[in-house]
Design a protein around this motif. Structure first.
Motif, mmCIF file in Angstrom:
data_model
loop_
_atom_site.group_PDB
_atom_site.id
_atom_site.type_symbol
_atom_site.label_atom_id
_atom_site.label_comp_id
_atom_site.label_asym_id
_atom_site.label_seq_id
_atom_site.Cartn_x
_atom_site.Cartn_y
_atom_site.Cartn_z
ATOM 1 N N THR A 65 -41.242 19.728 -56.458
ATOM 2 C CA THR A 65 -41.370 18.291 -56.217
ATOM 3 C C THR A 65 -42.842 17.878 -56.141
ATOM 4 N N SER A 66 -43.686 18.758 -55.607
ATOM 5 C CA SER A 66 -45.130 18.533 -55.548
ATOM 6 C C SER A 66 -45.810 19.879 -55.612
ATOM 7 N N GLY A 67 -46.890 19.944 -56.363
ATOM 8 C CA GLY A 67 -47.645 21.191 -56.405
ATOM 9 C C GLY A 67 -49.087 20.880 -56.659
ATOM 10 N N THR A 68 -49.957 21.634 -56.019
ATOM 11 C CA THR A 68 -51.387 21.387 -56.207
ATOM 12 C C THR A 68 -52.162 22.645 -55.859
ATOM 13 N N PHE A 69 -53.474 22.540 -55.939
ATOM 14 C CA PHE A 69 -54.369 23.569 -55.443
ATOM 15 C C PHE A 69 -54.650 23.249 -53.982
ATOM 16 N N SER A 70 -54.521 24.256 -53.119
ATOM 17 C CA SER A 70 -54.843 24.062 -51.711
ATOM 18 C C SER A 70 -56.274 24.485 -51.453
ATOM 19 N N PRO A 71 -57.163 23.542 -51.142
ATOM 20 C CA PRO A 71 -58.542 23.933 -50.856
ATOM 21 C C PRO A 71 -58.643 24.829 -49.623
ATOM 22 N N THR A 72 -57.747 24.656 -48.654
ATOM 23 C CA THR A 72 -57.821 25.465 -47.438
ATOM 24 C C THR A 72 -57.417 26.912 -47.708
ATOM 25 N N LEU A 73 -56.339 27.101 -48.495
ATOM 26 C CA LEU A 73 -55.862 28.456 -48.790
ATOM 27 C C LEU A 73 -56.558 29.056 -50.008
ATOM 28 N N GLY A 74 -57.157 28.212 -50.835
ATOM 29 C CA GLY A 74 -57.794 28.699 -52.053
ATOM 30 C C GLY A 74 -56.799 29.174 -53.089
ATOM 31 N N SER A 75 -55.571 28.609 -53.056
ATOM 32 C CA SER A 75 -54.556 29.010 -54.033
ATOM 33 C C SER A 75 -53.616 27.843 -54.271
ATOM 34 N N GLY A 76 -52.707 28.045 -55.205
ATOM 35 C CA GLY A 76 -51.708 27.025 -55.452
ATOM 36 C C GLY A 76 -50.701 26.973 -54.315
ATOM 37 N N ILE A 77 -50.187 25.770 -54.042
ATOM 38 C CA ILE A 77 -49.081 25.603 -53.109
ATOM 39 C C ILE A 77 -48.087 24.648 -53.758
ATOM 40 N N ALA A 78 -46.816 24.821 -53.418
ATOM 41 C CA ALA A 78 -45.817 23.937 -54.017
ATOM 42 C C ALA A 78 -44.647 23.747 -53.063
ATOM 43 N N LEU A 79 -44.096 22.548 -53.095
ATOM 44 C CA LEU A 79 -42.822 22.267 -52.450
ATOM 45 C C LEU A 79 -41.779 22.188 -53.549
ATOM 46 N N ALA A 80 -40.621 22.784 -53.305
ATOM 47 C CA ALA A 80 -39.565 22.748 -54.311
ATOM 48 C C ALA A 80 -38.231 22.447 -53.642
ATOM 49 N N LEU A 81 -37.396 21.707 -54.345
ATOM 50 C CA LEU A 81 -36.019 21.488 -53.910
ATOM 51 C C LEU A 81 -35.187 22.564 -54.581
ATOM 52 N N ALA A 82 -34.545 23.387 -53.768
ATOM 53 C CA ALA A 82 -33.902 24.545 -54.369
ATOM 54 C C ALA A 82 -32.607 24.926 -53.668
ATOM 55 N N ARG A 83 -31.682 25.439 -54.465
ATOM 56 C CA ARG A 83 -30.527 26.120 -53.908
ATOM 57 C C ARG A 83 -30.954 27.555 -53.702
ATOM 58 N N VAL A 84 -31.422 27.860 -52.519
ATOM 59 C CA VAL A 84 -31.929 29.198 -52.267
ATOM 60 C C VAL A 84 -31.109 29.829 -51.161
ATOM 61 N N GLU A 85 -30.394 30.879 -51.501
ATOM 62 C CA GLU A 85 -29.637 31.623 -50.484
ATOM 63 C C GLU A 85 -30.647 32.487 -49.736
ATOM 64 N N GLU A 86 -30.140 33.393 -48.907
ATOM 65 C CA GLU A 86 -31.081 34.164 -48.116
ATOM 66 C C GLU A 86 -31.908 35.110 -48.998
ATOM 67 N N ASP A 87 -33.156 34.753 -49.152
ATOM 68 C CA ASP A 87 -34.171 35.571 -49.818
ATOM 69 C C ASP A 87 -33.756 36.212 -51.140
ATOM 70 N N PRO A 88 -33.427 35.425 -52.147
ATOM 71 C CA PRO A 88 -33.105 36.028 -53.441
ATOM 72 C C PRO A 88 -34.385 36.343 -54.212
ATOM 73 N N LEU A 89 -35.174 37.239 -53.674
ATOM 74 C CA LEU A 89 -36.465 37.525 -54.307
ATOM 75 C C LEU A 89 -36.265 38.398 -55.532
ATOM 76 N N PRO A 90 -37.109 38.380 -56.517
ATOM 77 C CA PRO A 90 -38.260 37.484 -56.562
ATOM 78 C C PRO A 90 -37.888 36.123 -57.145
ATOM 79 N N LEU A 91 -38.760 35.147 -56.888
ATOM 80 C CA LEU A 91 -38.610 33.816 -57.453
ATOM 81 C C LEU A 91 -39.654 33.632 -58.555
ATOM 82 N N TRP A 92 -39.275 32.831 -59.539
ATOM 83 C CA TRP A 92 -40.175 32.595 -60.669
ATOM 84 C C TRP A 92 -40.357 31.103 -60.906
#
Lengths: 133, 376
Positions: free
Chosen positions: B323-350
């Motif tokens: 839904t939103s993604g950007t570069f985080s100046p504080t973390l020095g990396s990408g961050i993103a919010l996503a709307l997802a059907r995510v069950e308990e930890d179906p890793l890995p995510l892509w």
């Protein structure tokens, strides 16, 4: 003010290319993005460059430049083989903002068709392009 | 395109202008990262005069506001504010806003998103239809709103008003002073914001906005205050995982999906079920199980996922979108919010980022949380 040195050529996609005589007699050229491009992109946080040895084709995408706000493709100003990349940009992508024609260079290529450069814009034509936009 | 009363100031400061919700707004002055860091480390000043101010007033105001807001504004005292959602009958979101109680039972000011002013007013008036004891007044055109954010905000506002830190400490989070005299004008000052930092939002009449803007910049100069544009506003709110209407909230995204359950008051303080607009639908959705949720993602460095990027599980099955993604100046990396059907930890995510699959780590929200001090 944005600057456009007249010792190099420019593309309509806002890359610059500066040719120089290579060590083995071939023509090499250094490629980067223009002051106008870095200014429009804002803070650059990631530059993805091709591997050394890759072949670039004039007008085709060869990498990406990512700013806080957006990601953009880089287009090859001329065809050739990559002989060096600016690895410093891995740690310091901000060099592209600070010094787009110097420390912010991106790739050096061995040109396969140096005459392609004649089809590119000179500094005056590029400046007219961006001031009209 | 509309312009705020501070447009000339932005041009004078060399701002790059962007179009946002029908407004010509400053995107940045010196640069998003330096402005972002100023807010985290010192202070930043934002012009958010494009936002709307809708006043609901009258003896029937309390009933109407209680009907409009998912959160329960009925117990607000004078000078208290709360974040709330406004929902449609089907539970979709009309807007998110902060409601300020000016006079309990009689006067509530809604500060709403610029893009939604007309839609909100229309929706509010529909909910008031047939009532003669309440009216809606759109104060947006004559109201300017400045946001002073960051750890040095208290010192800066104190200098502007001639108040000490202890005086300003009495203005607690989500409280406001409705009428603060300053020079020959009156300010409304609230301890609210949209950056994840301590700070203030300051309302004044549009005509006086340039005077207030310059005085704040002058008062803030010794503290490291920078004027900040919408670019930094976005990276700051995203690090703090604060929703942006049109991204994390929309007519097709409920507050429950956006993880804003704590701003949905199912019952009043006496324990009776509330019947705000959308309540029935939201109760049904909650009972049936919320189908998708907002999750926090860190794409593999140095990739940055942008809004719309598809999120999938290892099998390649799509489970949501960014839904939103950007570069985080504080973390020095990408961050993103996503709307997802995510069950308990179906890793890995892509994540699909600029035409390629990039691994992503799911993390707890927010991405950034400030260290609290006693004064705030």
């Amino acid at each position: 003010m944005e600057e456009y040195p007249d010792d190099r050529r420019y593309t309509e996609e806002h890359e610059w290319i500066q040719s120089e005589n290579g060590q083995q007699g071939g023509v090499q050229a250094v490629v980067g993005i223009t002051d106008h491009a870095q200014c429009a992109l804002g803070d650059i946080v990631f530059v993805e460059l091709p591997a050394i040895g890759s072949d670039l084709h004039q007008g085709e995408a060869f990498g990406t430049v990512e700013s806080v706000k957006s990601v953009s493709d880089l287009y090859a100003p001329a065809s050739g083989r990559v002989v060096a990349i600016n690895a410093a940009l891995n740690e310091h992508p901000e060099y592209v903002n600070e010094d787009p024609y110097g420390r912010g260079w991106m790739v050096r290529i061995e040109l396969t068709a140096p005459a392609e450069l004649d089809r590119l814009l000179d500094a005056g034509a590029y400046e007219r392009l961006v001031s009209g936009s | 395109m509309e312009r705020t009363p501070l447009y000339a100031e932005h041009i004078g400061l060399g701002a790059r202008i962007t179009q946002f919700a029908g407004w010509e707004m400053p995107l940045q002055y010196r640069g998003i990262i330096v402005e972002h860091n100023a807010v985290r480390g010192a202070a930043g000043l934002f012009d958010v005069s494009h936002m709307g101010e809708l006043l609901v007033r009258g003896t029937g105001a309390a009933r109407v506001v209680d009907r409009l807001a998912t959160n329960d504004p009925s117990h607000l005292v004078a000078g208290q504010a709360m974040y709330t959602l406004l929902c449609m009958d089907d539970g979709g979101t009309v807007d998110d806003c902060v409601v300020y109680c000016r006079i309990p039972g009689r006067e509530y000011l809604f500060v709403v998103n610029a893009a939604n002013i007309d839609a909100d007013a229309h929706w509010m008036r529909a909910a008031m239809a047939g009532r003669s004891d309440v009216e809606l007044v759109d104060l947006s055109p004559e109201t300017a709103l400045l946001s002073l954010q960051g750890p040095r905000s208290v010192a800066i506002l104190g200098r502007l008003l001639g108040l000490g830190v202890p005086d300003l400490a009495t203005l607690r989070s989500f409280r406001f002073w409705p009428e603060v005299p300053w020079m020959d004008i009156v300010l409304m000052i609230a301890r609210t914001g949209y950056t994840g930092e301590d700070g203030f939002e300051i309302c004044c009449a549009s005509d006086h906005a340039p005077k207030l803007w310059s005085a704040l910049l002058t008062a803030g100069e010794p503290e490291g205050l920078l004027p900040c544009g919408l670019g930094a506003r976005d990276t700051l709110r995203l690090e703090a995982a604060l929703p942006l209407y049109g991204h994390e909230l929309s007519p097709t995204i409920t507050p429950l999906e956006a993880g804003l359950d704590r701003f949905v008051a199912w019952t009043d303080r006496a324990g009776r079920p509330r019947s705000f607009l959308g309540a029935e639908a939201l109760r049904r959705i909650k009972a049936a199980g919320v189908p998708r949720r907002l999750v926090g993602l860190l794409p593999e460095r140095p990739r940055i996922a942008r809004a719309g990027a598809v999120l999938s599980v290892a099998s390649g099955q799509p489970v949501g979108f960014v839904t939103s993604g950007t570069f985080s100046p504080t973390l020095g990396s990408g961050i993103a919010l996503a709307l997802a059907r995510v069950e308990e930890d179906p890793l890995p995510l892509w994540l699909e980022v600029h035409g390629r699959q990039v691994s992503a780590e799911r993390v707890a929200l927010p991405f950034y949380r400030r260290r609290r001090t006693q004064s705030s």
